[in-house]
Design an enzyme around this catalytic site. Sequence first.
Site, PDB file in Angstrom:
ATOM      1  N   ARG A  27       0.844  -1.246   0.035  1.00  0.00           N
ATOM      2  CA  ARG A  27      -0.253   0.036   0.016  1.00  0.00           C
ATOM      3  C   ARG A  27       0.831   1.308   0.138  1.00  0.00           C
ATOM      4  NH1 ARG A  27      -3.412  -2.018   5.100  1.00  0.00           N
ATOM      5  NH2 ARG A  27      -1.624  -3.367   5.133  1.00  0.00           N
ATOM      6  N   ASN A 407      40.721  16.575  -9.460  1.00  0.00           N
ATOM      7  CA  ASN A 407      41.059  15.329  -8.471  1.00  0.00           C
ATOM      8  C   ASN A 407      41.126  14.066  -9.129  1.00  0.00           C
ATOM      9  OD1 ASN A 407      38.220  16.102  -8.305  1.00  0.00           O
ATOM     10  ND2 ASN A 407      38.203  14.623  -6.573  1.00  0.00           N
ATOM     11  N   TYR A 408      40.335  13.937 -10.214  1.00  0.00           N
ATOM     12  CA  TYR A 408      40.147  12.832 -10.978  1.00  0.00           C
ATOM     13  C   TYR A 408      40.523  12.594 -12.310  1.00  0.00           C
ATOM     14  CZ  TYR A 408      36.862   8.723 -12.019  1.00  0.00           C
ATOM     15  OH  TYR A 408      36.523   7.437 -12.299  1.00  0.00           O
TER      16      TYR A 408
HETATM   17  C1  UD1 Z   1      -1.809  -5.999  11.008  1.00  0.00           C
HETATM   18  C2  UD1 Z   1      -2.721  -7.130  11.922  1.00  0.00           C
HETATM   19  C3  UD1 Z   1      -4.059  -6.122  12.239  1.00  0.00           C
HETATM   20  C4  UD1 Z   1      -3.623  -4.971  12.772  1.00  0.00           C
HETATM   21  C5  UD1 Z   1      -2.631  -3.986  12.004  1.00  0.00           C
HETATM   22  C6  UD1 Z   1      -2.077  -3.151  13.122  1.00  0.00           C
HETATM   23  C7  UD1 Z   1      -2.535  -9.264  10.937  1.00  0.00           C
HETATM   24  C8  UD1 Z   1      -2.927 -10.087  10.234  1.00  0.00           C
HETATM   25  N1  UD1 Z   1      -3.116  -8.167  11.101  1.00  0.00           N
HETATM   26  O1  UD1 Z   1      -2.525  -5.911   9.681  1.00  0.00           O
HETATM   27  O2  UD1 Z   1      -4.796  -6.836  13.257  1.00  0.00           O
HETATM   28  O3  UD1 Z   1      -4.738  -3.866  13.112  1.00  0.00           O
HETATM   29  O4  UD1 Z   1      -1.467  -4.923  11.888  1.00  0.00           O
HETATM   30  O5  UD1 Z   1      -1.216  -2.307  12.189  1.00  0.00           O
HETATM   31  O6  UD1 Z   1      -1.455  -9.474  11.674  1.00  0.00           O
HETATM   32  N2  UD1 Z   1       5.022  -9.135   7.987  1.00  0.00           N
HETATM   33  C9  UD1 Z   1       6.022  -9.795   7.883  1.00  0.00           C
HETATM   34  N3  UD1 Z   1       5.763 -10.985   7.244  1.00  0.00           N
HETATM   35  C10 UD1 Z   1       4.534 -11.265   6.623  1.00  0.00           C
HETATM   36  C11 UD1 Z   1       3.555 -10.224   6.447  1.00  0.00           C
HETATM   37  C12 UD1 Z   1       3.806  -9.235   7.458  1.00  0.00           C
HETATM   38  O7  UD1 Z   1       6.979  -9.737   8.612  1.00  0.00           O
HETATM   39  O8  UD1 Z   1       4.292 -12.426   5.974  1.00  0.00           O
HETATM   40  C13 UD1 Z   1       5.339  -7.746   8.818  1.00  0.00           C
HETATM   41  C14 UD1 Z   1       5.214  -6.442   7.868  1.00  0.00           C
HETATM   42  O9  UD1 Z   1       6.446  -6.292   7.171  1.00  0.00           O
HETATM   43  C15 UD1 Z   1       4.606  -5.405   8.847  1.00  0.00           C
HETATM   44  C16 UD1 Z   1       3.977  -6.351   9.682  1.00  0.00           C
HETATM   45  O10 UD1 Z   1       4.401  -7.622   9.598  1.00  0.00           O
HETATM   46  O11 UD1 Z   1       5.649  -4.595   9.445  1.00  0.00           O
HETATM   47  C17 UD1 Z   1       2.486  -5.966   9.765  1.00  0.00           C
HETATM   48  O12 UD1 Z   1       1.895  -6.470   8.373  1.00  0.00           O
HETATM   49  P1  UD1 Z   1       1.018  -5.696   7.686  1.00  0.00           P
HETATM   50  O13 UD1 Z   1       0.881  -6.264   6.400  1.00  0.00           O
HETATM   51  O14 UD1 Z   1       1.297  -4.060   7.587  1.00  0.00           O
HETATM   52  O15 UD1 Z   1      -0.241  -5.928   8.569  1.00  0.00           O
HETATM   53  P2  UD1 Z   1      -1.803  -5.062   8.696  1.00  0.00           P
HETATM   54  O16 UD1 Z   1      -2.589  -5.392   7.551  1.00  0.00           O
HETATM   55  O17 UD1 Z   1      -1.520  -3.690   8.905  1.00  0.00           O
HETATM   56 CA    CA Z   2       0.414  -2.501   9.035  1.00  0.00          CA
END
Ligand code: UD1
Ligand code: CA
Length: 479
Positions: A27, A407-408
């Site tokens: 996003r 210089n270069y």
């Molecule tokens: C997540 C939560 C949601 C919460 C929100 C808060 C889940 C399923 N949902 O949603 O309930 O309200 O955060 O901000 O967790 N990441 C990984 N590996 C993956 C996927 C994601 O390391 O496979 C990391 C991303 O880099 C990120 C974090 O996990 O830093 C959260 O992932 P993101 O996709 O932003 O979750 P949200 O949809 O925001």
């Molecule tokens: Ca998030």
Amino acid sequence: MKDLQTPIRPLGEHWGAVVLAAGKGTRMYSQRPKVLMELLGEPVLGYVLDSLEPLFGENITVVIGHEADLVRGACAGRSCRFAHQEQQLGTGHALQVAWESLAASGIRKLLVINGDTPLVTAQDVAAFVEYGEEADLAFLTVSLRDPGAFGRVVRSNGKVNAIIEAKDFDPEMHGPTTGEINAGLYLMDMTRVGPLLDKLTDDNASGEYYITDLVAHGLDAGLRVEGVLAAVAGTAEDYDVLRMLGINSPVELVRAEARLAESRAQEALNTGVLVRWPESVRIGPHAVVEPGAEITGPCEIYGRSVIRSGARVESHCVIVDSTVDAGTSVHSFSHLQSASVGPGCSVGPYARLRPGAVLEEHSKVGNFVEVKKATLGPGAKASHLTYLGDAAIGAKVNIGAGTITCNYDGKNKHLTTIEEGSFIGSNTALVAPVTVGAHALVAAGSVITRDVPENALAVARCRQTVLPGRGTMPDDETS
Ligand code: UD1
Ligand code: CA
């Protein structure tokens, strides 16, 4: 929870933290992984680690995956560990990937935090630990008027039932929306929660393994599960709420950055920095502006910069990882990167100091002057239109307008040395390696290819020829 002033101190060896930072951040529409997007010149992930380190010390594991090497590189100099999530199958899967090595290292109490929550402070984490410590599984929540795309907390009679992701939320099944959302911080007792990890499935609207499903599984298994409400507010504009929210889009990033910038500028003003237009000033989290310094207008001061008491920075300057000493003025539209400016100097307007530029006391770099890996000794001056790269310039040297260090040679960089008290005439090209001895004079327009001894006069240009009588030009006849 927000009124609690829990002290920030190391939690002990059996406490660990996991940062989920393997995702792409679709996003954000950026090539950069989301956790490396910058706020006030620092990556999102840096903020998260800064808040965790005072509590968890070296017991911090970062789950990396998308652009793993870049993310690892951004953590250089920190003592965190890494777990590699080959495929990003969801936040639950990211936790699974880190789990084994955490359990093996003797950690029993775990804080998990989304890597995209840069505004959460060490104080917030400490308070959450204090509130949630007794539970087997706790998660932090905030209450919004519009829960948007966040995971929604479902309760009955005040007791948590589940976190349901926005895409999976069905009012008929889950009841009316309350606005309470999951912030993305979790506390878990590893012994209790470990057996639940295998229960996660990707049978949901996103086809991902959700960490949030641990809540319902925990309740099924009879664990003590708690949603800790951090803040209640109508909108995400409220800072106590905004702090807890993840950053998923440019809008959210800019909103968070604006709040950070405002609080950093106010902090500087309150401690005695004369910030004349605080709304326009951006000071990074690690930059220091000492009381008694002055910032006259829009500026960016980032990285490990230090602006000392008595220094003045004018409008539209960008200063990164640089030091500006007392009594020095950095005039408008100057750009400093990894430069060191001593006391009583004058820089700009429109100066560019690149890495390794060192200005010793009372030296001057004027408009349209670029300095790279070069030292200007005390009182030396390069006032106009000059490039000084790979150079050692002695005390009180005067560099005339338009002087260039060549210089270069296309392959290597070479050094130009100009010893103290020398005078370099305008429009001189100094073809390095070359040395101009002390108190020498180089005539304007010279191309200097050989060393000039002390006290000598070097002239290296064609002699002017003057012929008598201009003759008749064709145009003269018609005019
Ligand atoms: C997540 C939560 C949601 C919460 C929100 C808060 C889940 C399923 N949902 O949603 O309930 O309200 O955060 O901000 O967790 N990441 C990984 N590996 C993956 C996927 C994601 O390391 O496979 C990391 C991303 O880099 C990120 C974090 O996990 O830093 C959260 O992932 P993101 O996709 O932003 O979750 P949200 O949809 O925001
Ligand atoms: Ca998030």
